[in-house]
Design a protein around this motif. Structure first.
Motif, PDB file in Angstrom:
ATOM      1  N   GLY A   1      52.360   6.117   2.029  1.00 56.59           N
ATOM      2  CA  GLY A   1      51.662   7.313   2.187  1.00 56.59           C
ATOM      3  C   GLY A   1      52.117   8.254   2.619  1.00 56.59           C
ATOM      4  O   GLY A   1      53.420   8.178   3.016  1.00 56.59           O
TER       5      GLY A   1
ATOM      6  N   ARG B   1      48.444   2.364  -3.386  1.00 54.36           N
ATOM      7  CA  ARG B   1      48.841   3.532  -2.829  1.00 54.36           C
ATOM      8  C   ARG B   1      48.089   4.485  -2.058  1.00 54.36           C
ATOM      9  O   ARG B   1      48.090   4.891  -0.998  1.00 54.36           O
TER      10      ARG B   1
ATOM     11  N   GLN C   1      46.546   3.731   1.136  1.00 48.12           N
ATOM     12  CA  GLN C   1      47.250   3.810   2.640  1.00 48.12           C
ATOM     13  C   GLN C   1      46.966   5.202   3.014  1.00 48.12           C
ATOM     14  O   GLN C   1      46.847   5.661   4.011  1.00 48.12           O
ATOM     15  N   GLU C   2      46.724   6.234   1.954  1.00 51.83           N
ATOM     16  CA  GLU C   2      46.491   7.694   2.349  1.00 51.83           C
ATOM     17  C   GLU C   2      45.169   7.708   3.142  1.00 51.83           C
ATOM     18  O   GLU C   2      44.875   8.154   4.178  1.00 51.83           O
TER      19      GLU C   2
ATOM     20  N   THR D   1      52.222   1.509   5.931  1.00 48.24           N
ATOM     21  CA  THR D   1      51.835   2.423   4.870  1.00 48.24           C
ATOM     22  C   THR D   1      53.236   3.350   4.375  1.00 48.24           C
ATOM     23  O   THR D   1      53.121   4.297   4.434  1.00 48.24           O
TER      24      THR D   1
ATOM     25  N   ARG E   1      53.600  14.242  -2.391  1.00 54.11           N
ATOM     26  CA  ARG E   1      52.414  13.484  -1.912  1.00 54.11           C
ATOM     27  C   ARG E   1      51.800  14.393  -0.968  1.00 54.11           C
ATOM     28  O   ARG E   1      50.313  14.253  -1.091  1.00 54.11           O
TER      29      ARG E   1
END
Length: 500
Positions: free
Chosen positions: A116, A291, A294-295, A113, A129
């Motif tokens: 992330g 994206r 990924q979190e 990831t 982020r």
């Protein structure tokens, strides 16, 4: 004649390898640091302990041995310095005010990831982020979810009771994983996975989480494995490498959920994806569904298993020490929960000194994060005693070693909640080295949710159920023997089982 080109290739490879090893041993910026020459020469030294020495994930033990031989600062592979000195953790894992720390790319990318929060290398990008999703995990946000956590606990206790009546015992690691995953998905994705209602589904989820754990030693050495797998169709992977297929399917599911959130006309900041979408500081490219997925992947893969494991440890040690720990705990709980069905707030539960001491000691002795956490100081050299570590060098420590440091915690392998009571003269000293959630700008985002689950579940179980251990053994079912980023117990473990 046809063999001559092959000989030329072999000669070039041999020459390159010899030159590389010579450089690493004698001319590399880290050449002067202590450690085994073989570890300095090649990363295959680390790979050998993590991939070939059974039950795999054994490099953490080799690092311990290195420190015993060479001292508190050791070069553990061609590029990385490891320090075993709890007092230095504030220097390495500092806040931005005390120095910028980037993540070391191979460590950052072990989860597949890179975009992330966990996988972000740059400190500045990580900060943006993280800020987008941190309000979701704030104390205020978690406090609003306490009723939902209690509702999940009710389902959990009913399930445990039903299993004991049906089978004579219940296995807690699976049940706790189902509970924490249901709570997390209800909290982060607005819809629970409902694992507590479906034992077969819960067992399948456990297999997915175990697949992620068991793949970690491989992925740490070969960070291209997951990106490559994500580019392949799932069906062949299910046949050839089912463990990787489970990981890929989870990522694809997260992408689907993120895409649905992206298409929502009026996001309300109700889940992790909407928290990102409604954040004004993030650019449009940061809100792409791949994206955001990924979190979601890291949150669901890590958040449920870690808290569930600590709950398992709490229950084991309380029941193993029933005569000394349990009566005092129940007496304390009755003062706040005269009716076993009472639902005190987390802030009220935190005011119970013995319950808090038990939870703190459980987090400490579990010491779940076994993988080292390398960071890079990009702008300035770091100093450890007489050693100057060049800027740009990945430097790591291991949280588990700090939490089990005998120079900090007297008899660290003993479960002693009393060490956290106010009458302990060493309380200030041990508190400085208490970092089960990490330290600095990269510390665990989900800490508040995890603590809420630990307090509510522990209080509810020991106020409402009368349990004892069933065919459970510390050496087999509790003690950590291998590094899968978080520590894993023996492959022979049957879990932590309880009965009435």
């Amino acid at each position: 004649m046809s063999s001559i080109p092959g000989l030329h290739v072999m000669a070039v490879v041999l020459l390159y390898t010899t030159a590389l090893i010579t450089y690493r041993l004698y001319f590399h910026p880290l050449a002067k640091f202590p450690g085994p020459k073989l570890a300095a020469a090649t990363g295959w030294y680390e790979a050998y302990f993590d991939l070939w020495v059974l039950p795999r994930g054994q490099f953490m033990h080799e690092i311990k041995r290195m420190h015993q031989l060479y001292g508190p600062i050791v070069r553990i592979n061609p590029n990385e310095i490891h320090i075993e000195d709890s007092s230095w953790s504030e220097t390495l894992y500092s806040n931005a005010a005390n120095g910028t720390r980037d993540k070391y790319p191979p460590a950052a990318h072990m989860t597949g990831t890179p975009d992330g929060v966990f996988g972000t290398v740059s400190h500045a990008i990580h900060r943006r982020r993280r800020a987008a999703i941190s309000p979701l995990f704030s104390t205020v946000s978690v406090a609003r979810s306490e009723t939902r956590i209690y509702d999940m606990v009710d389902i959990l206790l009913n399930r445990i009771s039903e299993q004991i009546r049906r089978d004579g015992w219940a296995e807690l690691r699976l049940n706790y994983l189902a509970f924490t995953t249901d709570t997390l998905t209800d909290f982060c994705f607005t819809e629970s996975m409902q694992l507590l209602q479906d034992e077969k589904k819960a067992a399948g989820w456990k297999s997915t989480i175990q697949a992620i754990a068991l793949l970690t030693p491989l992925i740490k050495q070969f960070t291209w494995v997951i990106p490559l797998a994500l580019a392949l169709p799932v069906r062949p992977l299910e046949i050839i490498i089912p463990d990787i297929a489970r990981v890929v399917k989870l990522r694809r599911d997260m992408e689907s959920q993120a895409l649905l959130a992206q298409r929502k006309k009026h996001p309300q900041n109700d889940n992790i994806f909407e928290s990102i979408l409604t954040n004004r500081a993030l650019g449009k490219h940061e809100k792409h569904h791949k994206r955001m997925a990924q979190e979601g992947f890291v949150a669901i893969a890590a958040g449920g298993e870690t808290t569930g494991r600590v709950l398992t440890t709490i229950t084991f040690y309380i029941l193993e020490n029933k005569e000394h720990i349990l009566p005092r705990l129940r007496e304390e709980l009755v003062t706040l929960m005269p009716d076993p069905e009472d639902r005190p707030s987390v802030s009220e539960l935190k005011n119970l000194p013995w319950l808090s001491a038990i939870i703190k000691e459980s987090l400490r002795i579990t010491a779940l994060v076994t993988s080292r956490l390398p960071l890079v100081s990009p702008n300035e050299s770091l100093v450890y005693k007489d050693w100057v570590i060049p800027r740009g060098t990945p430097v790591s420590m291991t949280l588990r070693s700090i939490l089990l440091d005998p120079d900090v915690f007297d008899q660290p392998m003993q479960f002693r909640p009393s060490r956290w009571l106010s009458n302990n003269p060493d309380l200030e000293h041990i508190s400085r080295n208490y970092l089960p959630f990490g330290r600095g700008s990269r510390m665990c985002l989900g800490m508040n949710l995890a603590l809420a689950e630990l307090y509510i579940t522990t209080a509810s179980i020991f106020r409402r159920l009368q349990l004892e251990l069933h065919e459970t053994y510390k050496e087999r079912d509790i003690d950590i023997v291998r590094d899968c980023f978080i520590g894993e117990v023996s492959p022979e473990s049957k879990g932590v089982r309880v009965k009435f």
